[in-house]
Design a protein around this motif. Structure first.
Motif, PDB file in Angstrom:
ATOM      1  N   GLY A   1       0.792  -1.225   0.000  1.00 64.23           N
ATOM      2  CA  GLY A   1       0.000   0.000   0.000  1.00 64.23           C
ATOM      3  C   GLY A   1       0.820   1.269   0.000  1.00 64.23           C
ATOM      4  N   SER A   2       2.117   1.178  -0.257  1.00 63.61           N
ATOM      5  CA  SER A   2       2.961   2.375  -0.268  1.00 63.61           C
ATOM      6  C   SER A   2       3.548   2.597  -1.654  1.00 63.61           C
ATOM      7  CB  SER A   2       4.090   2.245   0.756  1.00 63.61           C
ATOM      8  OG  SER A   2       5.057   1.300   0.319  1.00 63.61           O
ATOM      9  N   LEU A   3       3.993   3.834  -1.876  1.00 70.26           N
ATOM     10  CA  LEU A   3       4.686   4.216  -3.094  1.00 70.26           C
ATOM     11  C   LEU A   3       6.103   4.631  -2.701  1.00 70.26           C
ATOM     12  CD1 LEU A   3       1.843   6.484  -4.518  1.00 70.26           C
ATOM     13  CD2 LEU A   3       2.322   4.126  -5.199  1.00 70.26           C
ATOM     14  N   LYS A   4       7.047   4.473  -3.609  1.00 67.47           N
ATOM     15  CA  LYS A   4       8.420   4.845  -3.265  1.00 67.47           C
ATOM     16  C   LYS A   4       9.102   5.534  -4.432  1.00 67.47           C
ATOM     17  CE  LYS A   4      10.710   0.467  -4.501  1.00 67.47           C
ATOM     18  NZ  LYS A   4      11.571  -0.625  -4.019  1.00 67.47           N
ATOM     19  N   GLY A   5      10.133   6.296  -4.088  1.00 73.72           N
ATOM     20  CA  GLY A   5      10.911   7.003  -5.095  1.00 73.72           C
ATOM     21  C   GLY A   5      12.193   7.529  -4.469  1.00 73.72           C
TER      22      GLY A   5
ATOM     23  N   SER B   1      14.592   5.362  -1.077  1.00 75.16           N
ATOM     24  CA  SER B   1      14.257   5.096   0.324  1.00 75.16           C
ATOM     25  C   SER B   1      13.122   6.008   0.792  1.00 75.16           C
ATOM     26  CB  SER B   1      15.488   5.299   1.217  1.00 75.16           C
ATOM     27  OG  SER B   1      15.999   6.606   1.082  1.00 75.16           O
ATOM     28  N   PHE B   2      12.550   6.746  -0.137  1.00 71.84           N
ATOM     29  CA  PHE B   2      11.480   7.702   0.157  1.00 71.84           C
ATOM     30  C   PHE B   2      10.126   7.015  -0.081  1.00 71.84           C
ATOM     31  CE2 PHE B   2       8.537  11.042  -1.161  1.00 71.84           C
ATOM     32  CZ  PHE B   2       8.742  12.029  -0.202  1.00 71.84           C
ATOM     33  N   HIS B   3       9.316   6.902   0.972  1.00 72.18           N
ATOM     34  CA  HIS B   3       8.046   6.179   0.873  1.00 72.18           C
ATOM     35  C   HIS B   3       6.869   7.106   1.157  1.00 72.18           C
ATOM     36  CE1 HIS B   3       9.436   1.846   0.786  1.00 72.18           C
ATOM     37  NE2 HIS B   3      10.565   2.520   0.957  1.00 72.18           N
ATOM     38  N   VAL B   4       5.801   6.917   0.395  1.00 70.49           N
ATOM     39  CA  VAL B   4       4.545   7.647   0.595  1.00 70.49           C
ATOM     40  C   VAL B   4       3.440   6.632   0.834  1.00 70.49           C
ATOM     41  CG1 VAL B   4       2.826   9.147  -0.474  1.00 70.49           C
ATOM     42  CG2 VAL B   4       5.258   9.594  -0.841  1.00 70.49           C
ATOM     43  N   THR B   5       2.671   6.847   1.897  1.00 71.31           N
ATOM     44  CA  THR B   5       1.544   5.957   2.217  1.00 71.31           C
ATOM     45  C   THR B   5       0.248   6.739   2.043  1.00 71.31           C
ATOM     46  OG1 THR B   5       2.936   4.843   3.852  1.00 71.31           O
ATOM     47  CG2 THR B   5       0.580   4.379   3.919  1.00 71.31           C
ATOM     48  N   PRO B   6      -0.402   6.617   0.881  1.00 77.29           N
ATOM     49  CA  PRO B   6      -1.607   7.408   0.629  1.00 77.29           C
ATOM     50  C   PRO B   6      -2.700   7.203   1.663  1.00 77.29           C
ATOM     51  CG  PRO B   6      -0.796   6.423  -1.406  1.00 77.29           C
ATOM     52  CD  PRO B   6      -0.016   5.814  -0.296  1.00 77.29           C
ATOM     53  N   SER B   7      -2.876   5.964   2.160  1.00 73.04           N
ATOM     54  CA  SER B   7      -3.955   5.702   3.111  1.00 73.04           C
ATOM     55  C   SER B   7      -3.781   6.484   4.405  1.00 73.04           C
ATOM     56  CB  SER B   7      -4.039   4.204   3.417  1.00 73.04           C
ATOM     57  OG  SER B   7      -2.832   3.747   4.028  1.00 73.04           O
ATOM     58  N   ARG B   8      -2.548   6.803   4.732  1.00 71.94           N
ATOM     59  CA  ARG B   8      -2.279   7.566   5.950  1.00 71.94           C
ATOM     60  C   ARG B   8      -1.964   9.024   5.664  1.00 71.94           C
ATOM     61  NH1 ARG B   8       1.318   3.048   7.104  1.00 71.94           N
ATOM     62  NH2 ARG B   8       0.236   1.463   8.305  1.00 71.94           N
ATOM     63  N   GLY B   9      -1.819   9.372   4.374  1.00 69.99           N
ATOM     64  CA  GLY B   9      -1.477  10.743   4.032  1.00 69.99           C
ATOM     65  C   GLY B   9      -0.123  11.148   4.566  1.00 69.99           C
ATOM     66  N   TYR B  10       0.843  10.236   4.516  1.00 72.82           N
ATOM     67  CA  TYR B  10       2.118  10.460   5.190  1.00 72.82           C
ATOM     68  C   TYR B  10       3.272  10.042   4.287  1.00 72.82           C
ATOM     69  CZ  TYR B  10       4.955  11.085   9.415  1.00 72.82           C
ATOM     70  OH  TYR B  10       5.840  11.552  10.348  1.00 72.82           O
ATOM     71  N   PHE B  11       4.418  10.728   4.459  1.00 70.39           N
ATOM     72  CA  PHE B  11       5.643  10.321   3.756  1.00 70.39           C
ATOM     73  C   PHE B  11       6.771  10.165   4.771  1.00 70.39           C
ATOM     74  CE2 PHE B  11       6.553  14.825   4.178  1.00 70.39           C
ATOM     75  CZ  PHE B  11       7.931  14.889   4.288  1.00 70.39           C
ATOM     76  N   HIS B  12       7.736   9.332   4.413  1.00 70.18           N
ATOM     77  CA  HIS B  12       8.907   9.158   5.266  1.00 70.18           C
ATOM     78  C   HIS B  12      10.069   8.670   4.418  1.00 70.18           C
ATOM     79  CE1 HIS B  12      11.231   8.467   8.916  1.00 70.18           C
ATOM     80  NE2 HIS B  12      11.655   7.342   8.351  1.00 70.18           N
ATOM     81  N   CYS B  13      11.243   9.241   4.677  1.00 67.38           N
ATOM     82  CA  CYS B  13      12.463   8.789   4.012  1.00 67.38           C
ATOM     83  C   CYS B  13      13.312   8.017   5.011  1.00 67.38           C
ATOM     84  CB  CYS B  13      13.249   9.974   3.446  1.00 67.38           C
ATOM     85  SG  CYS B  13      14.818   9.462   2.695  1.00 67.38           S
ATOM     86  N   PHE B  14      13.608   6.767   4.687  1.00 65.55           N
ATOM     87  CA  PHE B  14      14.415   5.944   5.576  1.00 65.55           C
ATOM     88  C   PHE B  14      15.899   6.277   5.446  1.00 65.55           C
ATOM     89  CE2 PHE B  14      10.493   3.594   5.178  1.00 65.55           C
ATOM     90  CZ  PHE B  14      10.276   3.159   6.476  1.00 65.55           C
ATOM     91  N   GLY B  15      16.216   7.154   4.474  1.00 59.74           N
ATOM     92  CA  GLY B  15      17.607   7.540   4.318  1.00 59.74           C
ATOM     93  C   GLY B  15      17.991   8.743   5.158  1.00 59.74           C
ATOM     94  N   CYS B  16      17.177   9.824   5.071  1.00 57.35           N
ATOM     95  CA  CYS B  16      17.529  11.049   5.796  1.00 57.35           C
ATOM     96  C   CYS B  16      16.602  11.337   6.965  1.00 57.35           C
ATOM     97  CB  CYS B  16      17.530  12.250   4.844  1.00 57.35           C
ATOM     98  SG  CYS B  16      15.891  12.696   4.193  1.00 57.35           S
ATOM     99  N   GLY B  17      15.507  10.575   7.088  1.00 53.16           N
ATOM    100  CA  GLY B  17      14.635  10.725   8.238  1.00 53.16           C
ATOM    101  C   GLY B  17      13.542  11.760   8.079  1.00 53.16           C
TER     102      GLY B  17
END
Length: 611
Positions: free
Chosen positions: A35-39, A50-66
């Motif tokens: 259920g996530s998108l990445k780029g 490492s950049f993820h977007v979760t549309p269902s939660r309206g949230y983004f997070h990058c696991f690389g830079c935080g």
């Protein structure tokens, strides 16, 4: 003063501004599973998404830079806006009428908001577009028709004309309710009420999402007192020349679909390319192409079908074009994409080429792209008389200095092979020259062949370089075992700049046969002026290995043979790449080279299996 925006309005903006829609204007998003998108993260440079977007939660997070947050946090960060400006901007985009508290706390002095500035530029563009049909704009229309751009093309690209009287736009926008301050801050009018652009042909400059941010203007009349044949909107809160590219609004979708970006020099070149079917063309506005522009492009072409896409630059073949290519070559090292160059015949730009030879010629020009490093090296080496031995030495030394300046270790091997071919020397001689140039680098410089650590090179602990690291650990700690086991290791086997520098230091002291069991081996290796290289040699010399005591030859072979197998695989991929572009008799030779490499790889694999 307007009061604080109500929480209910902010929540409505969050709900209606779909985070996947907003983020995709800046980042190429792909299905990430679950259920996530990445780029690729737009907030720091990376090659693996490492950049993820979760549309269902309206949230983004990058696991690389935080970096992380909701859609408002994303826009605040990427466009450098405050919270209020961001909410206003998103509300404009999704059609939310913001409600505010009455009697809110007084606010400090503040200029017009982004929404007002964008609206002013939009209405200005509509006004200019209408004026292109006026009697005064006949010279502008002739300029376009002389370049085979008819009225339909002008409408397609939104071209306009600034009236000659000098105050028409000011009068028009004042009647639409804009204040003098808003028009000045938007870059449309001057403090004295005169329009910024007068008697000029205009191109609207838009951001990727389509908002008009400013204009490019071309001189048409001899009595035009504004300096410069082409001028652009002065920098404003919404228009930053290093952050905009003409044509990005039209090119962003084709860029995502093809993984390609074509960088041209002018507005008419962008038009000519798009009309010729090269719909990925863009141009910088009033400034040279910079790393900031490269970041914009990267967001749309990166991670294309597992690659990082390609950027193609168009240059003139003269000295100015060569200087521009050199500048881009230096900037290119901050890109993840493959970089190419095309040079039109007779110094023609894409607009001239389309006019003289047709749209097919423009497409063929782009298709005939050459790697940028090849163009730069050829021009550099071509300045020397290679029929003379002393000139060949000078050409090799100068070319090696260029290759050694490259920060991306993955490119150095290809550059070195190209240098050897151009100068006409043995590949090993070219490698030695590059290594020597790296060691002569000035303090503070970080050429790939000399650097050991730092932000410019990949992590020394990156799993991709495990075979390089473990091979060097054995070589430094047990050189005699390595010498008995293998004699054909070479610099081409080491792709990390730090590890290659260690190997070149070993070669400098005599190679594998120079290693001994006495205590002087590592100190001799470490006797170098480069502190990063000295530190890395010391680290490898003491880093524990997963064996107790002296390793046997099977252990050494596990690392060295697999390391060489990776080298062979890279060579196979290089030959396959050349085969795709080869023609005629060259094809047969490349097929034979490919067969030989495949046999070497099978032999190496058999040796590993046997041991």
């Amino acid at each position: 003063m307007a009061g604080r925006i109500l929480d209910s309005s902010i929540q409505e903006v969050r709900e209606k501004a779909k985070i996947e829609d907003i983020v995709s204007q800046y980042v190429t998003l792909r299905n990430g599973g679950g259920g996530s998108l990445k780029g690729l993260c737009p907030f720091h440079d990376e090659k693996s998404p490492s950049f993820h977007v979760t549309p269902s939660r309206g949230y983004f997070h990058c696991f690389g830079c935080g970096e992380g947050g909701d859609v408002i946090a994303f826009v605040m960060k990427i466009d450098a806006l405050n919270f209020g400006e961001t909410v206003e901007r998103l509300a404009d985009k999704v059609g939310v009428q913001l409600k505010r508290e009455e009697g809110g706390e007084p606010q400090g002095p503040r200029g017009p908001g982004r929404g007002k500035l964008v609206e002013a530029n939009k209405l200005a563009w509509e006004f200019y577009a209408e004026q292109l049909n006026s009697a005064d704009a006949s010279v502008a229309r002739k300029f376009l028709s002389d370049r085979d751009f008819d009225r339909t093309v002008a409408e397609q690209f939104g071209l306009g004309f600034a009236p000659t009287d000098g105050k028409s736009l000011h009068k028009h926008l004042r009647a639409r309710g804009f204040s003098d301050e808003e028009l000045v801050v938007a870059g449309l009018c001057r403090q004295n009420g005169w329009d910024v652009f007068q008697s000029r042909l205009l191109w609207p400059i838009r951001e990727a999402g389509g908002d008009v941010l400013g204009f490019g203007a071309r001189k048409l009349f001899d009595d035009d007192r504004m300096a410069g044949k082409y001028v652009n909107t002065a920098e404003t809160p919404i228009y930053k020349k290093s952050h905009v590219l003409y044509g990005i609004d039209m090119a962003r979708k084709p860029m995502r679909e093809t993984g390609q970006a074509v960088i041209v020099e002018g507005y008419t070149d962008v038009m000519a390319c798009h009309l010729s079917g090269v719909t990925t063309a863009v141009a910088s506005c009033g400034t040279s192409f910079t790393s900031d522009h490269g970041q914009i492009v990267r967001r749309f072409i990166a991670d294309f079908k597992g690659s990082h896409g390609e950027v193609i630059f168009t240059f003139d073949g003269d000295k100015a074009g060569q200087a521009a290519a050199m500048k881009v070559f230096n900037e290119d090292q901050s890109f993840s994409s493959q970089t190419y160059v095309v040079v039109a015949p007779d110094g023609m730009d894409p607009c001239d080429l389309r006019l003289r030879e047709g749209e097919t010629a423009v497409r063929d020009l782009i298709a005939a792209r050459k790697p940028l490093y090849e163009f730069v090296l050829r021009n550099l080496v071509g300045a020397y008389d290679l029929n003379r031995a002393d000139s060949r030495v000078d050409a090799l030394r100068e070319g090696a200095r260029l290759v050694a300046s490259v920060r991306d270790a993955s490119k150095v091997g290809a550059f070195t092979r190209e240098l050897a071919s151009l100068v006409g020397v043995d590949i090993d001689e070219a490698r030695r020259a590059v290594g020597a140039a790296a060691r002569r680098a000035k303090p503070g410089e970080t050429p790939a062949a000399a650097q050991g650590t730092g932000r410019e090179s990949p992590s020394l602990r990156d799993p991709r370089y495990a075979y390089e690291r473990e091979t060097l650990k054995v070589l430094l700690q047990h050189p005699l075992v390595v010498g008995r086991t293998t004699h054909d290791l070479s610099g081409v086997d080491f792709t990390h700049p730090g590890y290659r520098a260690v190997w070149e230091r070993v070669e400098e002291l005599g190679g594998l046969s120079a290693g001994s069991a006495d205590a002087s081996w590592v100190p001799r290796l470490s006797d170098v002026p480069n502190p990063a290289l000295r530190s890395l040699i010391g680290e490898l010399a003491v880093d524990p290995m997963p064996v107790v005591g002296t390793p046997d030859e099977a252990y050494v072979l596990n690392w060295t043979a697999r390391l060489q197998e990776l080298t062979i695989q890279r060579q196979i991929e290089d030959v396959r790449s050349r085969l795709q572009r080869a023609e005629g008799d060259a094809v047969e030779g490349l097929f034979e080279e490919l067969n030989q490499l495949e046999r070497r790889r099978r032999s190496m694999r058999d040796r590993l299996v046997g041991d």
